[in-house]
Design a protein around this motif. Structure first.
Motif, PDB file in Angstrom:
ATOM      1  N   LEU A  93       0.839  -1.345  -0.114  1.00  0.00           N
ATOM      2  CA  LEU A  93      -0.071  -0.009  -0.057  1.00  0.00           C
ATOM      3  C   LEU A  93       0.560   0.848   0.068  1.00  0.00           C
ATOM      4  N   ALA A  94       2.073   1.167   0.839  1.00  0.00           N
ATOM      5  CA  ALA A  94       2.959   2.747   0.602  1.00  0.00           C
ATOM      6  C   ALA A  94       3.771   2.674  -0.661  1.00  0.00           C
ATOM      7  N   ALA A  95       3.769   1.558  -1.996  1.00  0.00           N
ATOM      8  CA  ALA A  95       3.977   1.590  -3.262  1.00  0.00           C
ATOM      9  C   ALA A  95       2.733   2.549  -4.183  1.00  0.00           C
ATOM     10  N   ARG A  96       1.451   2.223  -3.317  1.00  0.00           N
ATOM     11  CA  ARG A  96       0.588   2.921  -3.930  1.00  0.00           C
ATOM     12  C   ARG A  96       0.434   4.159  -3.898  1.00  0.00           C
ATOM     13  N   PHE A  97       0.338   4.271  -2.259  1.00  0.00           N
ATOM     14  CA  PHE A  97      -0.231   5.914  -1.963  1.00  0.00           C
ATOM     15  C   PHE A  97       1.317   6.589  -1.385  1.00  0.00           C
ATOM     16  N   GLY A  98       2.680   6.235  -1.366  1.00  0.00           N
ATOM     17  CA  GLY A  98       3.299   6.666  -0.527  1.00  0.00           C
ATOM     18  C   GLY A  98       4.520   6.356   0.002  1.00  0.00           C
ATOM     19  N   GLU A  99       5.267   6.834   0.613  1.00  0.00           N
ATOM     20  CA  GLU A  99       5.998   7.022   2.235  1.00  0.00           C
ATOM     21  C   GLU A  99       4.774   7.315   3.253  1.00  0.00           C
ATOM     22  N   ARG A 100       3.592   8.855   3.174  1.00  0.00           N
ATOM     23  CA  ARG A 100       2.899   9.360   3.632  1.00  0.00           C
ATOM     24  C   ARG A 100       1.624   8.133   4.682  1.00  0.00           C
ATOM     25  N   TRP A 101       1.696   7.006   3.984  1.00  0.00           N
ATOM     26  CA  TRP A 101       0.638   5.823   4.512  1.00  0.00           C
ATOM     27  C   TRP A 101       1.908   4.829   5.540  1.00  0.00           C
ATOM     28  N   PHE A 102       2.428   5.680   6.185  1.00  0.00           N
ATOM     29  CA  PHE A 102       3.075   5.039   6.869  1.00  0.00           C
ATOM     30  C   PHE A 102       1.929   5.795   8.340  1.00  0.00           C
ATOM     31  N   ALA A 103       2.821   6.902   7.638  1.00  0.00           N
ATOM     32  CA  ALA A 103       2.266   8.096   9.032  1.00  0.00           C
ATOM     33  C   ALA A 103       0.511   8.120   9.815  1.00  0.00           C
ATOM     34  N   ASP A 104      -0.483   7.429   8.290  1.00  0.00           N
ATOM     35  CA  ASP A 104      -1.445   7.029   8.803  1.00  0.00           C
ATOM     36  C   ASP A 104      -1.909   6.036   8.878  1.00  0.00           C
ATOM     37  N   ALA A 105      -1.458   5.230   8.405  1.00  0.00           N
ATOM     38  CA  ALA A 105      -2.000   3.521   8.648  1.00  0.00           C
ATOM     39  C   ALA A 105      -1.026   2.433   9.592  1.00  0.00           C
TER      40      ALA A 105
END
Length: 434
Positions: A202-214
């Protein structure tokens, strides 16, 4: 969660080993808690008529040299390397070590050093998991590949907010509190591998911001770091601040309430799961242990969330309409969650944490670590942690109330929140004293 060399290769429920016999009077515990809440509420109503917290606009800037060291690429690279090395060590222990939590440090590393150790680390240093997170490191390495550079990340839907983090937190707490044999190397390896694959995809799909939110641990660390004296001002400067200012800066986003309620509800269930009546229920339930434990965990989280939602509805009824009645006061639950975490897991961290490190270092014949506090001091710490968390929650909620509502309604609007704090306090101390 109590790990002992003599235990069978399963991880027992979180909690303090002898918390049912803590040497403290229930009358004095409840009386002190009620007195602290009522006195703080009355004092705030009389003396606190305007908002005093300024969120991320406040703080005393630290020396520029110290900030340069903290933000230096070498410092951040070293921290990422440390997180990656620790993750690799856990992976090797799971793959090559014995399937016995008394001889394998991996379960203790995940359930004690990571989950519980993030509490003091985040309070002292801020959202440290953001730098240590090995999944972020892997994602950054993957983004350097030519094929990955050709695909720009998709934007995250705003309505998603922190809901993925809440779901991930629930998954981890289910693994530790309800899953069959959570300390098994097979169980841990499967769960951690599956989690890493999903997060990286999912980080590959949405970028590094994914980790902060998920990412469960980033969200967990970031929430607790709101009460850290170290923080970032809105201009990006590293500052020393009143922890209440950091708490006040908690973003009001979708999923925030769910994230905090998972923390509160899972910790409450953890305390209750050590009760003999619940243990008997798990052993005799026709559904089986895991489905019954799952329902118990869900019920605990749902109860915490329902009480908070009722409180928010009552506040809106008393004070008038507000565009975000649920998220407006969600930040006041963070110190309550912190108090519960300290009360339930302090003893676990100071005894099982060193033992896990000793196992990881391969030290033979090392003495068994002992708690630095006796039963009486431990009982006092637990009650003080719970009560202090609720008092801090009352202060945070009152400051937000006098900012949002007219003075005549602000204090009256806090009566539902006071009632909620009393209910949570009774439940928290009741779980400790059982």
């Amino acid at each position: 969660m109590v790990l002992r060399p003599a235990d069978p290769p399963t991880l027992l429920a979180h909690g303090i080993g002898s918390q049912h016999d803590l040497p403290i009077s229930p009358f004095y515990a409840f009386a002190g808690a009620f007195a602290a809440l009522f006195v703080s509420f009355l004092a705030l109503g009389l003396l606190w008529s305007s908002s005093r917290f300024r969120g991320d606009r406040s703080g005393l800037a630290l020396p520029a040299a110290l900030e340069r060291i903290a933000d230096a690429p070498a410092t951040r690279t070293a921290l990422r390397g440390l997180g990656h090395a620790a993750a690799l060590a856990v992976l090797l222990s799971l793959l090559l070590g014995p399937d016995d939590p008394g001889r394998n440090p991996a379960p203790g590393a995940v359930y004690v050093l990571l989950w519980v150790g993030l509490v003091p680390a985040s309070l002292l240093l801020g959202p440290v998991w953001r730098l240590l997170n090995p999944l972020r490191t892997l994602h950054r390495l993957g983004r350097r590949l030519p094929r990955a550079r050709r695909h720009a990340p998709a934007p995250l839907p705003a309505r998603l907010g922190q809901w993925p983090a809440a779901a991930a937190l629930f998954g981890f707490t289910w693994l530790e509190l309800a899953a069959p044999d959570p300390a098994s190397t097979t169980t841990l390896l499967t769960a951690l591998t599956g989690y890493a694959v999903v997060q990286l995809a999912l980080a590959a799909r949405f970028g590094e911001r994914w980790f902060a939110d998920a990412d469960a641990f980033e969200a967990y660390s970031a929430l607790l770091a709101r009460l850290s004296p170290l923080g970032r001002r809105s201009d990006g400067r590293l500052v020393l601040r009143n922890p209440f200012h950091g708490l006040d800066a908690t973003p009001e986003r979708p999923g925030l309430v769910a994230t905090v309620c998972v923390l509160l509800g899972s910790t409450a269930y953890d305390g209750y799961s050590d009760d003999p009546s619940w243990i008997n229920t798990l052993q005799t339930s026709p559904l089986g242990r895991t489905p019954t434990a799952t329902l118990g965990l869900l019920a605990s989280i749902a109860l915490v969330a329902t009480l908070y939602c009722l409180c928010a509805a009552a506040t809106r009824l008393v004070c008038g309409p507000h565009p975000g009645p649920l998220t407006a006061f969600a930040h006041s639950l963070v110190p309550i969650a912190l108090g519960y975490l300290i009360a339930h897991y302090f003893s676990l961290l100071v005894t099982e944490g060193p033992r896990t490190v000793i196992m990881a270092l391969g030290t033979d014949n090392a003495p068994e670590p002992l708690s630095p506090l006796g039963p009486g001091a431990l009982a006092a710490l637990q009650v003080i942690a719970v009560v202090t968390g609720h008092v801090l929650g009352v202060i945070a909620a009152h400051d937000r109330s006098v900012r949002l509502f007219p003075p005549a309604r602000a204090v009256a609007g806090q009566l539902p929140m006071l009632a909620l704090m009393i209910v949570y306090t009774v439940g928290g101390i009741g779980l400790l004293l059982n």
